[in-house]
Scaffold this motif. Structure first.
Motif, short mmCIF file in Angstrom:
data_model
loop_
_atom_site.label_atom_id
_atom_site.label_comp_id
_atom_site.label_asym_id
_atom_site.label_seq_id
_atom_site.Cartn_x
_atom_site.Cartn_y
_atom_site.Cartn_z
N GLY A 283 1.53 -8.26 -4.46
CA GLY A 283 0.76 -8.67 -5.63
C GLY A 283 1.36 -8.13 -6.92
O GLY A 283 1.98 -7.07 -6.95
N ALA A 284 1.14 -8.89 -7.99
CA ALA A 284 1.61 -8.48 -9.31
C ALA A 284 0.64 -7.49 -9.93
O ALA A 284 -0.58 -7.63 -9.80
CB ALA A 284 1.75 -9.71 -10.22
N LEU A 285 1.18 -6.49 -10.59
CA LEU A 285 0.33 -5.51 -11.25
C LEU A 285 -0.30 -6.12 -12.49
O LEU A 285 0.41 -6.73 -13.30
CB LEU A 285 1.13 -4.26 -11.62
N PRO A 286 -1.60 -5.99 -12.69
CA PRO A 286 -2.26 -6.61 -13.84
C PRO A 286 -1.79 -5.98 -15.15
O PRO A 286 -1.52 -4.78 -15.22
CB PRO A 286 -3.74 -6.34 -13.62
N LEU B 54 -6.49 -7.96 -5.07
CA LEU B 54 -6.08 -6.64 -5.54
C LEU B 54 -4.63 -6.36 -5.16
O LEU B 54 -4.26 -6.52 -3.99
CB LEU B 54 -6.98 -5.56 -4.95
N PRO B 55 -3.80 -5.94 -6.10
CA PRO B 55 -2.42 -5.55 -5.76
C PRO B 55 -2.45 -4.24 -4.96
O PRO B 55 -3.22 -3.32 -5.28
CB PRO B 55 -1.76 -5.35 -7.12
N TYR B 56 -1.63 -4.17 -3.93
CA TYR B 56 -1.68 -2.99 -3.06
C TYR B 56 -0.29 -2.67 -2.53
O TYR B 56 0.65 -3.46 -2.63
CB TYR B 56 -2.64 -3.23 -1.89
N ARG B 57 -0.19 -1.50 -1.97
CA ARG B 57 1.02 -1.12 -1.25
C ARG B 57 0.62 -0.39 0.03
O ARG B 57 -0.49 0.15 0.13
CB ARG B 57 1.93 -0.26 -2.10
N VAL B 58 1.53 -0.39 1.00
CA VAL B 58 1.31 0.27 2.29
C VAL B 58 2.28 1.43 2.42
O VAL B 58 3.49 1.26 2.19
CB VAL B 58 1.50 -0.72 3.47
N SER C 191 -4.67 0.76 -9.75
CA SER C 191 -5.70 0.84 -10.77
C SER C 191 -5.04 0.63 -12.13
O SER C 191 -4.34 1.51 -12.63
CB SER C 191 -6.39 2.21 -10.71
N ALA C 192 -5.29 -0.54 -12.72
CA ALA C 192 -4.55 -0.92 -13.94
C ALA C 192 -4.90 -0.05 -15.13
O ALA C 192 -4.04 0.31 -15.94
CB ALA C 192 -4.82 -2.39 -14.26
N ALA C 193 -6.17 0.31 -15.28
CA ALA C 193 -6.58 1.11 -16.43
C ALA C 193 -6.12 2.56 -16.30
O ALA C 193 -5.77 3.20 -17.29
CB ALA C 193 -8.09 1.05 -16.62
N GLN C 194 -6.12 3.06 -15.06
CA GLN C 194 -5.65 4.43 -14.85
C GLN C 194 -4.14 4.50 -14.66
O GLN C 194 -3.54 5.57 -14.70
CB GLN C 194 -6.34 5.04 -13.62
#
Length: 423
Positions: free
Chosen positions: A131-134, A317-321, A343-346
């Motif tokens: 997923g792309a980061l917002p 939601l963009p994620y990683r494993v 977490s885009a804001a953080q």
């Protein structure tokens, strides 16, 4: 708990594998092997004396039936010390077994061969990103400000009622929480998990069986008068449903899901990373647990990882494993994947799920076994995965979907929330 015969027969391999978890107490491993040798020697001696006592009893009976009282009395005299000697050996055996058990529970599980060496989260291996980061506006808010702005979670009211880390969800915040729980349970049912509702208190035996005791007692809330523990995860009561159970091989895989509130003291947690919903003492989670044939557990952990990734994809939601390194793994796990959402804001990754294979470490404590094709008893493998823990999911949904109009609800949740926006 590791299997004693494996330690005895594979001392060097055990030492080498535990070093990946930065466990290097070779003296403890050797002490376990020595105690096991003493235990077996005492048991053999006790069995031999018991056999002699049985033979003497039979001989006395034969003499009595033949009317040979003198001969019977002579054998009685010769065997009079057997009972006391067996008692002495039994007492000594109990002492050795208790000491052996106390040392055995100090050994962590052996890490799988794919586990990377390392000391901390910095050494974890990124398996994939999705997923792309917002890209948010420069005036975007972290979720703890959004909670107040929209009146959906009241952290201060929770402090008043209980203390820090016990939030009060309000209005659309409470409905979003309930929507996520129902969504996760419905998804689990579609994936073949059988839902159970379990107690949120467990006894000491249950906490020991899944490895929370004696490793994590400092993180658990303890009701001292009743000697119950508030559960840190539904994994504990769900897995313990099969404690001391012999399952049938054709029942595999056993798959359960459960929603529960979870309780963790999180002693020593502080700093910006615990603000808002990032780290709580009480939170909601849907857990998935599997009990499987040992030959299938590493295929199953990959399937569980993909299932959890599917939930994150549906929530947009963009994620990683991450594959956790030896130094960041739990005491009980042989292999763990963590799923982290951005977490885009953080501007940081937040862990929202862990999926772990415990191999026989839990089942050896639980005594959950099955008869294999040869008719021999064999320990099953146990696995569990968060699917999913809610607080950080909520935080990321709020942060990543904030707009000038309000907060957009992921489409998959709208049938559950009954609204498309928090505004």
């Amino acid at each position: 708990m590791l299997q004693l015969n494996y330690i005895r027969e594979n001392r060097d391999a055990v030492i080498e594998r535990l070093a990946v978890k930065n466990f290097k107490d070779v003296a403890l491993i050797d002490a376990i092997i020595q105690l096991d040798e003493s235990r077996r020697k005492i048991q053999n001696e006790s069995d031999a004396i018991a056999a002699e006592a049985n033979a003497a009893a039979k001989q006395i009976g034969d003499f009595m039936r033949q009317g040979k009282k003198e001969e019977a009395e002579a054998v009685k005299s010769q065997s009079s010390g057997y009972k006391e000697r067996v008692k002495q050996l039994t007492d000594r055996l109990a002492e050795v077994e208790s000491e052996l058990h106390d040392k055995m529970v100090q050994l962590p599980n052996l890490p799988h061969s794919s586990v990377p060496a390392g000391h901390s989260a910095e050494d974890n291996e990124v398996v994939l990103e999705h997923g792309a980061l917002p890209a948010l506006a420069t005036d975007a808010h972290p979720h703890w400000e959004l909670l107040t702005k929209y009146g959906i979670v009241d952290l201060e009211l929770g402090v008043k009622v209980t203390g820090a880390g016990f939030p009060v969800y309000k209005g659309k915040g409470a409905r979003l929480q309930r929507a996520l729980i129902n969504f996760f349970l419905d998804q689990a049912a579609e994936a073949g998990y059988h839902e159970v509702q379990v107690p949120i208190f467990v006894n000491e035996a249950s906490a020991f069986a899944t490895g929370q005791l004696p490793d994590k007692e400092g993180q658990m809330y303890h009701v001292t008068e009743d000697d119950f523990y508030l559960i840190p995860t539904a994994e504990v009561p769900v897995t313990n449903l099969y404690r001391d159970v012999i399952v049938k091989e054709d029942e595999f895989p056993i798959r359960h899901s459960a929603y529960t509130p979870c309780f963790r003291r999180e002693a020593g947690s502080y700093g910006a990373h615990v603000r808002g919903l990032n780290r709580l003492h009480q939170f909601d989670k849907v857990e998935t647990v599997q009990i499987v044939h040992p030959d299938q557990s590493y295929q199953v952990i990959e399937e569980m990882s993909l299932y959890i990734q599917g939930l994150l994809q549906k929530l947009e939601l963009p994620y990683r494993v991450l594959r956790l390194c030896g130094g960041d793994m739990s005491f009980t796990s042989a292999l763990t994947y963590d799923m982290e959402v951005y977490s885009a804001a953080q501007q940081r990754w937040l862990e929202v799920s862990s999926v772990s294979n415990f191999e026989t470490y839990q089942s050896n404590r639980l005594k959950v076994r099955f008869k294999n094709e040869e008719g021999k008893m064999q320990l099953a493998h146990t696995l569990n995965g968060s699917a999913l823990a809610l607080p950080r999911i909520v935080a990321c949904i709020l942060e990543n979907n904030q707009t000038e109009k309000g907060i957009r609800i992921p489409a998959v949740l709208v049938p559950y929330t009954g609204f498309e926006w928090i505004d």
